[in-house]
Design an enzyme around this catalytic site. Structure first.
Site, PDB file in Angstrom:
ATOM      1  N   ARG A  97       0.843  -1.207   0.000  1.00  0.00           N
ATOM      2  CA  ARG A  97       0.000   0.000   0.000  1.00  0.00           C
ATOM      3  C   ARG A  97       0.872   1.248   0.000  1.00  0.00           C
ATOM      4  O   ARG A  97       0.515   2.254  -0.586  1.00  0.00           O
ATOM      5  CB  ARG A  97      -0.913  -0.002   1.228  1.00  0.00           C
ATOM      6  CG  ARG A  97      -2.078  -0.948   1.075  1.00  0.00           C
ATOM      7  CD  ARG A  97      -2.952  -0.926   2.298  1.00  0.00           C
ATOM      8  NE  ARG A  97      -3.854   0.216   2.315  1.00  0.00           N
ATOM      9  CZ  ARG A  97      -4.588   0.551   3.365  1.00  0.00           C
ATOM     10  NH1 ARG A  97      -4.526  -0.134   4.458  1.00  0.00           N
ATOM     11  NH2 ARG A  97      -5.399   1.579   3.302  1.00  0.00           N
ATOM     12  N   ASP A 137     -18.610   4.181   3.818  1.00  0.00           N
ATOM     13  CA  ASP A 137     -18.639   3.147   4.867  1.00  0.00           C
ATOM     14  C   ASP A 137     -19.906   3.301   5.713  1.00  0.00           C
ATOM     15  O   ASP A 137     -20.544   2.315   6.089  1.00  0.00           O
ATOM     16  CB  ASP A 137     -17.428   3.272   5.802  1.00  0.00           C
ATOM     17  CG  ASP A 137     -16.115   3.440   5.064  1.00  0.00           C
ATOM     18  OD1 ASP A 137     -15.167   2.725   5.356  1.00  0.00           O
ATOM     19  OD2 ASP A 137     -16.044   4.314   4.161  1.00  0.00           O
ATOM     20  N   ARG A 139     -22.890   1.969   3.934  1.00  0.00           N
ATOM     21  CA  ARG A 139     -22.902   0.492   4.018  1.00  0.00           C
ATOM     22  C   ARG A 139     -23.400   0.061   5.396  1.00  0.00           C
ATOM     23  O   ARG A 139     -24.191  -0.874   5.527  1.00  0.00           O
ATOM     24  CB  ARG A 139     -21.484  -0.057   3.809  1.00  0.00           C
ATOM     25  CG  ARG A 139     -21.008   0.027   2.375  1.00  0.00           C
ATOM     26  CD  ARG A 139     -19.649  -0.669   2.186  1.00  0.00           C
ATOM     27  NE  ARG A 139     -19.255  -0.600   0.790  1.00  0.00           N
ATOM     28  CZ  ARG A 139     -18.086  -0.121   0.359  1.00  0.00           C
ATOM     29  NH1 ARG A 139     -17.176   0.296   1.210  1.00  0.00           N
ATOM     30  NH2 ARG A 139     -17.813  -0.083  -0.931  1.00  0.00           N
ATOM     31  N   HIS A 176     -10.818   5.715   6.389  1.00  0.00           N
ATOM     32  CA  HIS A 176     -11.581   4.937   5.407  1.00  0.00           C
ATOM     33  C   HIS A 176     -10.726   3.699   5.146  1.00  0.00           C
ATOM     34  O   HIS A 176      -9.823   3.714   4.335  1.00  0.00           O
ATOM     35  CB  HIS A 176     -11.772   5.752   4.120  1.00  0.00           C
ATOM     36  CG  HIS A 176     -12.306   4.934   2.974  1.00  0.00           C
ATOM     37  ND1 HIS A 176     -13.540   4.350   2.985  1.00  0.00           N
ATOM     38  CD2 HIS A 176     -11.754   4.600   1.781  1.00  0.00           C
ATOM     39  CE1 HIS A 176     -13.730   3.690   1.847  1.00  0.00           C
ATOM     40  NE2 HIS A 176     -12.660   3.834   1.104  1.00  0.00           N
TER      41      HIS A 176
HETATM   42  P1  6V0 Z   1      -9.827   3.304 -12.642  1.00  0.00           P
HETATM   43  O1  6V0 Z   1     -11.021   2.707 -13.305  1.00  0.00           O
HETATM   44  O2  6V0 Z   1      -8.486   2.696 -12.866  1.00  0.00           O
HETATM   45  O3  6V0 Z   1      -9.782   4.846 -13.045  1.00  0.00           O
HETATM   46  C1  6V0 Z   1      -8.723   5.684 -12.760  1.00  0.00           C
HETATM   47  C2  6V0 Z   1      -8.687   6.722 -13.856  1.00  0.00           C
HETATM   48  O4  6V0 Z   1      -7.697   7.694 -13.518  1.00  0.00           O
HETATM   49  C3  6V0 Z   1      -8.312   6.147 -15.229  1.00  0.00           C
HETATM   50  O5  6V0 Z   1      -9.283   6.505 -16.200  1.00  0.00           O
HETATM   51  C4  6V0 Z   1      -6.963   6.794 -15.517  1.00  0.00           C
HETATM   52  O6  6V0 Z   1      -6.728   7.018 -16.900  1.00  0.00           O
HETATM   53  C5  6V0 Z   1      -7.070   8.088 -14.744  1.00  0.00           C
HETATM   54  N1  6V0 Z   1      -5.805   8.754 -14.477  1.00  0.00           N
HETATM   55  C6  6V0 Z   1      -4.605   8.206 -14.171  1.00  0.00           C
HETATM   56  N2  6V0 Z   1      -3.681   9.169 -14.055  1.00  0.00           N
HETATM   57  C7  6V0 Z   1      -4.288  10.350 -14.286  1.00  0.00           C
HETATM   58  C8  6V0 Z   1      -3.857  11.701 -14.318  1.00  0.00           C
HETATM   59  N3  6V0 Z   1      -2.596  12.032 -14.057  1.00  0.00           N
HETATM   60  N4  6V0 Z   1      -4.765  12.648 -14.600  1.00  0.00           N
HETATM   61  C9  6V0 Z   1      -6.046  12.334 -14.851  1.00  0.00           C
HETATM   62  N5  6V0 Z   1      -6.508  11.074 -14.839  1.00  0.00           N
HETATM   63  C10 6V0 Z   1      -5.645  10.091 -14.565  1.00  0.00           C
HETATM   64  O7  6V0 Z   1     -10.028   3.330 -11.063  1.00  0.00           O
HETATM   65  P2  6V0 Z   1     -11.431   3.483 -10.295  1.00  0.00           P
HETATM   66  O8  6V0 Z   1     -12.253   4.508 -10.980  1.00  0.00           O
HETATM   67  O9  6V0 Z   1     -12.013   2.149 -10.017  1.00  0.00           O
HETATM   68  O10 6V0 Z   1     -10.915   4.082  -8.885  1.00  0.00           O
HETATM   69  C11 6V0 Z   1     -10.406   5.395  -8.811  1.00  0.00           C
HETATM   70  C12 6V0 Z   1      -9.891   5.675  -7.396  1.00  0.00           C
HETATM   71  O11 6V0 Z   1     -10.983   5.772  -6.490  1.00  0.00           O
HETATM   72  C13 6V0 Z   1      -8.964   4.589  -6.848  1.00  0.00           C
HETATM   73  O12 6V0 Z   1      -7.890   5.205  -6.143  1.00  0.00           O
HETATM   74  C14 6V0 Z   1      -9.868   3.849  -5.876  1.00  0.00           C
HETATM   75  O13 6V0 Z   1      -9.149   3.164  -4.869  1.00  0.00           O
HETATM   76  C15 6V0 Z   1     -10.678   5.000  -5.330  1.00  0.00           C
HETATM   77  N6  6V0 Z   1     -11.918   4.656  -4.652  1.00  0.00           N
HETATM   78  C16 6V0 Z   1     -12.223   5.350  -3.522  1.00  0.00           C
HETATM   79  C17 6V0 Z   1     -13.386   5.093  -2.829  1.00  0.00           C
HETATM   80  C18 6V0 Z   1     -13.680   5.868  -1.577  1.00  0.00           C
HETATM   81  O14 6V0 Z   1     -14.644   5.558  -0.841  1.00  0.00           O
HETATM   82  N7  6V0 Z   1     -12.898   6.882  -1.262  1.00  0.00           N
HETATM   83  C19 6V0 Z   1     -14.300   4.123  -3.287  1.00  0.00           C
HETATM   84  C20 6V0 Z   1     -14.018   3.465  -4.439  1.00  0.00           C
HETATM   85  C21 6V0 Z   1     -12.793   3.650  -5.179  1.00  0.00           C
END
Ligand code: 6V0
Length: 332
Positions: free
Chosen positions: A105, A165, A168, A192
């Site tokens: 992590r 959370d 949920r 979180h």
């Molecule tokens: P994903 O589907 O991989 O999307 C990430 C996106 O970020 C992709 O489209 C990438 O192209 C884009 N990206 C990467 N680098 C850059 C950059 N420099 N500038 C702009 N865009 C960029 O991931 P997903 O959407 O599933 O998750 C996104 C994040 O949300 C992750 O860190 C998860 O861990 C987090 N979450 C947080 C939650 C919360 O409760 N806080 C809940 C769910 C997911």
């Protein structure tokens, strides 16, 4: 050429009227679920999408635009360039590196720190009066990073934190007691993640404190069941990710509700990640973690003084310690 002709004697639109603009950075599963929930709920007049993946970005924009006939009117734009975000009222950051199998992590955090160093400064410059909402994980530490990198005052940097959370948690309690989750007042606070704290002592349903209700109804004090529910909350995200690969719908609704509270000045209480220094005996360092905060147009209006038992307060302080230990390794 305008489709309509002005009626006689009409005045030009007032110069004070302005649009509400939300930028969503990162159009992955989470960013798009947030964007589409915001769209359906008519929270913004304009949504600007940003991502580094130009094809995916344009594809997502077009797909949303093609639903215009069924949605409240909202301008949707997209660009790999941050100038697209100029003048945002709210900037939601979901961009994040994905964990590589076997990666620690901390290593993931270092990669996301590098990503935030590129993303946050231009966002802050383009929208100096915006409220920053961080969703990318680990959300508490990255909210601290965004606060440092943006130079914004602490009330304008918020992490989505344990809002999800807590929802949920409310669902599981409602399911257990066969109630409507909207009638269940219950908070998960702290990190979180694994060290989050369930505030059992302040759970109520329709104004009735739940623990004394269970005792009065002579339902055996179900400490075991309560602990199982909290465990399910903590493991909820892992389970969804292992089953469908990512989480999206609940975080979409969760962040849209925060966006509405802020932009429509709802002054409602949400457990979100805020600068927690000075609350509940948390001192030494500047941890961001979730506390029940009142949200409105200027961001965090304050933190509510929920009564915590000694045990809950101790757990919250331990959660703060966990976060501070990670923050200390960042070198910012
Ligand atoms: P994903 O589907 O991989 O999307 C990430 C996106 O970020 C992709 O489209 C990438 O192209 C884009 N990206 C990467 N680098 C850059 C950059 N420099 N500038 C702009 N865009 C960029 O991931 P997903 O959407 O599933 O998750 C996104 C994040 O949300 C992750 O860190 C998860 O861990 C987090 N979450 C947080 C939650 C919360 O409760 N806080 C809940 C769910 C997911």
């Amino acid at each position: 050429q305008s489709f309509f002709k002005p009626i006689q004697g009409a005045s030009p639109p007032p110069s004070t009227s302005r649009n509400t603009k939300i930028s969503v950075v990162g159009v992955g599963n989470v960013g798009m679920a947030i964007a589409q929930t915001i769209l359906t709920q008519a929270i913004a007049d304009e949504i600007a999408l940003v991502d580094v993946n130009a094809d995916k970005l344009r594809g997502e924009m077009l797909d949303l635009q093609h639903a215009a006939a069924f949605l409240p009117r909202t301008k949707i734009s997209s660009s790999v360039d941050y100038s697209n975000t100029v003048g945002s009222d709210l900037v939601i950051v979901t961009a994040g590196a994905r964990q590589i199998p076997g990666e620690s992590r901390l290593n993931l955090l270092q990669r996301n720190l590098a990503l935030f160093s590129k993303v946050i400064p231009p966002l802050a410059t383009k929208s100096p009066d915006a409220i920053l909402m961080i969703v990318s994980n680990p959300v508490d530490v990255l909210t601290y990073v965004a606060w440092k990198l943006s130079g914004f005052p602490s009330n304008r940097v918020i992490g989505s934190g344990t809002n999800l959370d807590s929802s949920r948690f409310r669902f599981l309690i409602a399911d257990h007691l066969d109630l409507n989750a909207q009638d269940v007042q219950a908070y998960i606070v702290g990190e979180h993640g694994d060290s989050s704290v369930a505030l059992w002592s302040s759970i109520s349903v329709g104004g009735v404190p739940i623990l004394s209700f269970l005792e009065r109804q002579q339902i055996a004090y179900e400490k075991h069941t309560l602990e199982k529910i909290h465990k399910e909350v903590v493991e909820g995200a892992y389970e969804v990710i292992s089953l469908k690969g990512y989480t999206s719908w609940a975080i979409g609704y969760s962040v849209a509700s925060l966006a509405r509270a802020i932009l429509r000045d709802q002054r409602s209480i949400h457990p979100v990640s805020v600068l927690a220094k000075g609350f509940y005996g948390i001192d030494g360092g500047e941890p961001f973690l979730s506390l029940p905060a009142q949200l409105g147009r200027s961001g965090v209006l304050g933190v509510t003084n929920v009564h915590l038992t000694e045990e809950e307060e101790k757990k919250l302080q331990e959660s703060a310690k966990t976060i501070l230990e990670v923050q200390a390794q960042l070198g910012i």
